[in-house]
Design an enzyme around this catalytic site. Structure first.
Site, short mmCIF file in Angstrom:
data_model
loop_
_atom_site.label_atom_id
_atom_site.label_comp_id
_atom_site.label_asym_id
_atom_site.label_seq_id
_atom_site.Cartn_x
_atom_site.Cartn_y
_atom_site.Cartn_z
CE1 TYR A 59 9.68 0.45 2.92
CE2 TYR A 59 9.71 -1.94 2.30
CZ TYR A 59 9.82 -0.58 1.69
OH TYR A 59 9.96 -0.06 0.54
CD1 TRP A 210 8.33 2.18 -5.89
CD2 TRP A 210 6.67 3.16 -5.02
NE1 TRP A 210 8.56 3.37 -5.78
CE2 TRP A 210 7.62 3.97 -5.26
CE3 TRP A 210 5.31 3.36 -4.41
CZ2 TRP A 210 7.19 5.38 -4.83
CZ3 TRP A 210 5.05 4.52 -4.06
CH2 TRP A 210 6.14 5.68 -4.27
N PRO A 212 1.47 -0.37 -8.01
CG PRO A 212 1.32 -2.67 -8.21
CD PRO A 212 2.03 -1.71 -7.23
CG LEU A 213 -3.38 -2.39 -7.32
CD1 LEU A 213 -4.11 -3.41 -6.22
CD2 LEU A 213 -4.45 -2.50 -8.19
N GLY A 294 1.40 -5.23 -2.81
CA GLY A 294 1.19 -5.33 -1.17
C GLY A 294 -0.10 -5.77 -1.07
#
Length: 346
Positions: A59, A210, A212-213, A294
């Site tokens: 990242y 990771w 979830p949206l 996030g």
């Protein structure tokens, strides 16, 4: 620091207890661009009972790890209260992949960037087809033996690759993984609910899921089927974002709009936001140990933290309504032990 408003679950069959909502700082290397903003996100999470913080060497090529380390040091938090994880990636740092040579140096570099003596969980961040898996697992165990990590896991491995990890560990008497980090959300369910299910059952594997949206598509900002102006304009992941948009919305726009607006109606009736509903649905699944949030703005983080309370409102009746809206429950694998000719498949 645990709080009454947060729920905690064991990470697989380990004794490690994690908050059901975690914070991932992948976007810290480019979103907002403010050190104060990044620290405030970390601090807000901790004050709301979040103890799980996820990052990776890839990242921002180390920038996200550096930011997370600065935030922890600045806040003066009790390290024993926090679960810090990072991931070693087969690409992005030279040609040595996940070889013993690079992994031994990579963990030292990650710890130096984060100003930490150890991480709680170290992930193999994607399968490396060019390095024997046995070699990578051997060095992971060496890292644990040297107290630079306490547990390890896999990230975006297939169920078959995970099973191979356990077979290798059993053969050599090595410490096996306790967790898989994978994608899971309302629009993408088959891999998690069907393909991974035997692995969860057989090995008691925990999960840190990771997106979830679904890149924000389930947040309520895409209910008209269009991309909001300026979305991810500075993101290095713009091509991936567009690919996901085409997959989940663009190629099935009318159906997606019906689903999204239907979810908005359910959320309104429950008195929560659509984003809270989507995250709550994910963490309602008992196979989810923690869902990694996030945040591209402080208000999004404030909203997401309310998903734990929203989860308590998901009754069987509400979940059934959501299933009708999604219409994508995975078909279970055939149980051949109970199958006889001319018996209808269920």
């Amino acid at each position: 620091m645990e709080t009454e408003s947060m729920e905690y679950r064991y990470l697989g069959i380990s004794g490690l207890k994690v908050s059901v909502l975690g914070f991932g700082n992948m976007t810290s290397s480019w979103a907002e661009g403010s050190e104060d903003w990044n620290f405030n996100c970390t601090d807000k999470c901790i004050r709301n009972g979040v103890n799980f913080f996820d990052t990776a060497e890839i990242y921002g090529l180390g920038v996200a790890e550096t930011i997370l380390g600065k935030n922890i040091k600045q806040g003066g938090y009790d390290r024993d209260d926090l679960i810090i994880t990072t991931k070693l990636n087969p690409s992005g740092f030279g040609i040595q992949g996940l070889s013993r040579k690079r992994m031994r140096q990579a963990i030292d570099n990650s710890l130096e960037r984060m100003q930490l003596d150890y991480v709680d969980v170290l992930y193999i961040h994607k399968f490396d087809p060019e390095v024997p898996l046995e070699e990578s697992i051997r060095v992971i165990n060496e890292i644990i033996d040297n107290d630079k990590a306490f547990y390890w896991g896999t990230s975006d491995f297939t169920p078959q690759q995970i099973s191979e990890c356990f077979a290798i560990c059993e053969k050599h008497g090595w410490i096996p993984p306790i967790v898989e980090q994978c994608e899971y959300h309302m629009f993408d369910r088959g891999t998690f609910e069907r393909d991974y299910a035997p692995v969860f059952d057989q090995y008691g594997l925990g999960t840190t899921v990771w997106s979830p949206l679904c890149q924000g598509f389930l947040s309520g900002r895409y209910n008209d089927g269009n991309i909001p102006e300026g979305r991810l304009i500075n993101s290095p992941f713009l091509d991936y974002f567009k690919e996901c948009y085409d997959k989940y919305i663009g190629s099935r726009k009318e159906a997606a709009i019906r689903t999204l607006t239907g979810l908005k109606t359910v959320a309104d009736e429950l008195g929560c936001s659509q984003a809270q509903l989507a995250i709550a649905w994910v963490i309602k699944n008992p196979d989810v140990s923690t869902a990694i949030m996030g945040a591209s703005s402080p208000r999004h983080l404030d909203d997401n933290l309310g998903a734990v309370d929203a989860m308590k409102k998901l009754t069987p009746e509400i979940l059934a309504r959501i299933e009708d809206l999604l219409g994508n429950r995975p078909t279970p694998s055939m149980n051949w032990r109970n199958f006889t000719p001319n018996t209808p498949r269920r």
